[in-house]
Design a protein around this motif. Structure first.
Motif, mmCIF file in Angstrom:
data_model
loop_
_atom_site.group_PDB
_atom_site.id
_atom_site.type_symbol
_atom_site.label_atom_id
_atom_site.label_comp_id
_atom_site.label_asym_id
_atom_site.label_seq_id
_atom_site.Cartn_x
_atom_site.Cartn_y
_atom_site.Cartn_z
ATOM 1 N N UNK A 59 8.258 19.557 7.645
ATOM 2 C CA UNK A 59 7.312 18.812 8.463
ATOM 3 C C UNK A 59 6.310 18.090 7.572
ATOM 4 N N UNK A 60 5.800 16.965 8.060
ATOM 5 C CA UNK A 60 4.767 16.211 7.368
ATOM 6 C C UNK A 60 3.405 16.498 8.003
ATOM 7 N N UNK A 61 2.367 16.417 7.185
ATOM 8 C CA UNK A 61 1.010 16.669 7.660
ATOM 9 C C UNK A 61 0.529 15.493 8.500
ATOM 10 N N UNK B 198 0.845 -1.191 0.000
ATOM 11 C CA UNK B 198 0.000 0.000 0.000
ATOM 12 C C UNK B 198 0.883 1.244 0.000
ATOM 13 N N UNK B 199 0.309 2.368 0.381
ATOM 14 C CA UNK B 199 1.024 3.625 0.516
ATOM 15 C C UNK B 199 0.295 4.471 1.542
ATOM 16 N N UNK B 200 0.887 5.588 1.938
ATOM 17 C CA UNK B 200 0.175 6.522 2.800
ATOM 18 C C UNK B 200 -0.791 7.351 1.951
ATOM 19 N N UNK B 201 -1.953 7.701 2.489
ATOM 20 C CA UNK B 201 -2.885 8.535 1.718
ATOM 21 C C UNK B 201 -2.354 9.948 1.569
ATOM 22 N N UNK B 202 -2.753 10.610 0.504
ATOM 23 C CA UNK B 202 -2.466 12.032 0.402
ATOM 24 C C UNK B 202 -3.367 12.777 1.386
ATOM 25 N N UNK C 117 0.866 11.431 3.372
ATOM 26 C CA UNK C 117 2.052 11.469 2.508
ATOM 27 C C UNK C 117 2.636 12.866 2.358
ATOM 28 N N UNK C 118 1.818 13.923 2.492
ATOM 29 C CA UNK C 118 2.198 15.272 2.079
ATOM 30 C C UNK C 118 3.150 15.971 3.048
ATOM 31 N N UNK C 119 4.055 16.759 2.454
ATOM 32 C CA UNK C 119 4.758 17.778 3.219
ATOM 33 C C UNK C 119 3.776 18.889 3.577
ATOM 34 N N UNK C 120 4.070 19.595 4.651
ATOM 35 C CA UNK C 120 3.180 20.671 5.088
ATOM 36 C C UNK C 120 3.619 22.008 4.505
ATOM 37 N N UNK C 121 2.635 22.778 4.021
ATOM 38 C CA UNK C 121 2.827 24.159 3.591
ATOM 39 C C UNK C 121 1.540 24.882 3.917
ATOM 40 N N UNK C 122 1.615 25.904 4.777
ATOM 41 C CA UNK C 122 0.401 26.589 5.218
ATOM 42 C C UNK C 122 -0.357 27.230 4.073
ATOM 43 N N UNK C 123 0.316 27.578 2.978
ATOM 44 C CA UNK C 123 -0.334 28.260 1.853
ATOM 45 C C UNK C 123 -0.606 27.321 0.675
ATOM 46 N N UNK D 277 -2.374 27.332 -4.013
ATOM 47 C CA UNK D 277 -1.636 27.045 -5.250
ATOM 48 C C UNK D 277 -1.764 25.608 -5.717
ATOM 49 N N UNK D 278 -2.456 24.767 -4.945
ATOM 50 C CA UNK D 278 -2.541 23.341 -5.260
ATOM 51 C C UNK D 278 -3.419 23.098 -6.479
ATOM 52 N N UNK D 279 -3.130 22.062 -7.255
ATOM 53 C CA UNK D 279 -3.995 21.715 -8.395
ATOM 54 C C UNK D 279 -5.360 21.245 -7.915
ATOM 55 N N UNK D 280 -6.354 21.375 -8.780
ATOM 56 C CA UNK D 280 -7.722 20.975 -8.436
ATOM 57 C C UNK D 280 -7.974 19.495 -8.671
ATOM 58 N N UNK D 281 -7.017 18.794 -9.265
ATOM 59 C CA UNK D 281 -7.154 17.354 -9.502
ATOM 60 C C UNK D 281 -5.982 16.600 -8.872
ATOM 61 N N UNK D 282 -6.295 15.657 -8.029
ATOM 62 C CA UNK D 282 -5.309 14.752 -7.434
ATOM 63 C C UNK D 282 -4.074 15.457 -6.894
ATOM 64 N N UNK D 283 -4.252 16.445 -6.010
ATOM 65 C CA UNK D 283 -3.082 17.124 -5.440
ATOM 66 C C UNK D 283 -2.229 16.153 -4.626
ATOM 67 N N UNK D 284 -0.916 16.271 -4.776
ATOM 68 C CA UNK D 284 0.028 15.379 -4.113
ATOM 69 C C UNK D 284 0.807 16.060 -2.995
ATOM 70 N N UNK D 285 0.542 17.330 -2.739
ATOM 71 C CA UNK D 285 1.272 18.056 -1.713
ATOM 72 C C UNK D 285 2.519 18.710 -2.264
ATOM 73 N N UNK D 286 3.169 19.572 -1.471
ATOM 74 C CA UNK D 286 4.397 20.255 -1.906
ATOM 75 C C UNK D 286 5.512 19.253 -2.206
#
Length: 558
Positions: free
Chosen positions: A516-518, A426-430, A492-498, A502-511
């Motif tokens: 830090x991790x979310x 498996x993997x970690x969820x976004x 799975x995602x790195x953390x970015x407060x903003x 700027x994230x895509x509207x389809x299947x965002x994968x994080x910065x």
């Protein structure tokens, strides 16, 4: 011997080889060449886009309808085969027979092109990779996914057998993996098979596509003409084939999906060694390679793989009845989340919302699966034992796999969680997947709705974790447990407060990077403020905390 599967033809090769021993392509994601033999346009309506990756038929392509753009499969005869009238007649007969077989897991013929040079069948089947390619990418599948895939293939074989058709060489290179149009869940399609009881044909081994072939099939009275494959049943080496042979082949595929390996030793250089293994070698224990598999499920697979056809299940119903009695079939450990949009983040007028949760936006996600509950102490201990991974010295102080096996595993950092997920196939969820699984599609505040948290719905303001699944009134709209309280969960995602801005509207994968991790969901040590679906936490990925756990996800894409 470690092996690598050719992405072009699906052949297993020694891991130290740079080029495929059969097709000669580099052992990577290089597309096989058509050698200029096949026109890219078929009948002025269909376009050949690319070869199908992971198949053993070099004349099977991904194509599209030029007017509508819909994706199709295109099967063609080689020019040499097309010059043989008998072969062309059998090709047309195959299309006629296939046209009469309608099943969700069979490629459906939508057009037959009787081109003078290279006749073609146009097939409607979702997906652009084979099961062989999927396994080469992922290694092995989650137990529940492998079981679902096996049940789909059982349904296909049941339909074929009841129509007096045996496949005779079922293998991952002949199974297309796609997704259903409505929800996006995985859908398997058998795209290349012989019609043994109807036309006495046999699937051909790689590179045997000569003048007497019919798109991967040739006329024969036995099934022993091709080189022995690890998916062939012992009796097929004697020229015999029947329904139990298909059951054996499916048993090999099921084993491979679970373990990422074959049940018998297979030397891709020495085919006589493969034949000896098929005839006399006992299969490897599934549980040796996958300890979490139940003894009952292993027994089903061993029965499917019996050397003696009389000792195998005698029909598909018998296999299915045995499978549904296994513990894995009685308890769904992963929840399917359909493709579609959901509302992520907090609205501007939400007084409890934080800036890092804004702007609120509509996000589209492909279908995925997520664990119904956080990974438990007992499940994590099985991973530690199987891999020899050493947990922190304090791990046993906060986890008791023997006495409290159903409490979530804690004192697990991000790398630990990611390592377990990889081991489990498996993997970690976004972060986006986690939030959709928690709140559904309607933007609710809590997994259960808008009502404030209560002990009946969530475990919070406490001194220790609680057993997973103990609060059914707090589940999400999809039936996912513990999405609020109990333990914070790594994603799975790195953390970015903003990031939302700027994230895509389809299947965002994080910065792409961060410090830090979310973490998501609140925990037993926190108050109700942390239980909102939109709440974003973050922590150093190397940290081990007594209130940090995780759950896993899976999808067709990486």
């Amino acid at each position: 011997m470690a092996t690598i599967i050719c992405s072009s033809c699906g052949t297993r090769n020694p891991s130290d080889k740079e080029d495929c021993r059969r097709c000669g392509e580099a052992l990577g994601d290089v597309m096989p060449s058509t050698g200029g033999e096949v026109s890219p346009i078929v009948d002025g309506r269909w376009e050949v886009v690319k070869p199908l990756l992971g198949t053993d038929n070099p004349y099977l392509y991904i194509g599209r309808e030029m007017e509508s753009g819909r994706s199709v499969l295109i099967k063609r005869l080689s020019r040499a085969a097309a010059r043989d009238r008998t072969v062309r007649g059998k090709f047309a007969k195959e299309a006629e027979i296939l046209g009469a077989l309608e099943h969700p897991n069979l490629a459906r013929i939508v057009d037959m092109v009787d081109d003078s040079d290279t006749p073609a069948m146009i097939l409607d089947a979702p997906g652009d990779i084979t099961l062989a390619k999927l396994l080469a990418r992922k290694g092995r599948l989650p137990v529940g996914i492998a079981l679902e895939f096996t049940l789909q293939l059982l349904s296909t074989l049941d339909f074929l057998h009841k129509n007096r058709v045996t496949h005779r060489q079922l293998m991952p290179t002949k199974i297309l993996v796609g997704s259903d149009a409505q929800k996006g869940f995985p859908l398997l399609s058998v795209v290349d098979f012989g019609l043994a009881h109807l036309s006495k044909v046999q699937t051909l081994d790689e590179l045997e596509f000569g003048p007497s072939t019919v798109v991967g099939m040739k006329v024969t009275d036995t099934v022993s003409g091709a080189a022995p494959r690890p998916y062939q049943a012992p009796e097929q080496l004697r020229g015999e084939s029947h329904e139990q042979s298909d059951i054996y082949s499916l048993g090999v595929i099921f084993f491979e999906m679970l373990t990422g390996d074959l049940p018998l030793s297979s030397n891709p250089v020495d085919e006589s060694g493969t034949e000896r293994s098929i005839r006399s070698e006992e299969p490897t224990s599934v549980r040796l390679l996958r300890p979490e598999v139940s003894a009952e499920l292993e027994e089903v697979i061993l029965t499917m793989l019996s050397k003696d056809a009389e000792r195998r299940f005698q029909d598909i119903d018998a296999v299915r009845n045995a499978l549904v009695m296994a513990p894995e079939a009685k308890t769904e450990t992963m929840v399917a989340i359909p493709k579609g949009t959901f509302v992520q983040g907090s609205a501007d007028d939400d007084e409890d919302g934080r800036d890092e949760e804004r702007p609120q936006r509509e996000v589209f996600l492909d279908a995925f699966f997520i664990d119904r509950t956080p990974v438990t102490a007992a499940e994590y201990k099985a991973y530690l034992d199987a891999t020899g991974t050493q947990p922190p010295e304090e791990w046993a102080k906060f986890n008791d796999p023997q006495e409290k096996p159903d409490r979530p595993a804690v004192l697990v950092n991000w790398d630990d969680a990611n390592g377990y997920a990889d081991w489990a196939g498996k993997r970690l969820p976004t972060e986006a997947e986690w939030e959709k699984a928690a709140r559904g599609e309607d933007g609710r505040i809590y997994p259960w709705g808008e009502d404030e948290p209560s002990p009946k719905r969530a475990w919070f303001d406490q001194k220790h974790p609680s057993e997973v699944g103990a609060r059914p009134f707090g589940t999400s709209p999809w039936g996912v447990h513990e999405m609020a309280g109990n333990v914070f969960e790594w994603v799975a995602d790195w953390y970015d407060r903003d990031y939302y801005a700027e994230a895509p509207d389809e299947n965002p994968q994080g910065p792409d990077s961060g410090t830090k991790k979310v973490i998501r969901g609140g925990s037993f040590a926190h108050g109700a403020f942390a239980l909102r679906c939109a709440t974003r936490g973050r922590y150093r990925p190397e940290a081990h905390r007594a209130n940090h756990g995780f759950r896993c996800a899976w999808s067709l894409d990486e």
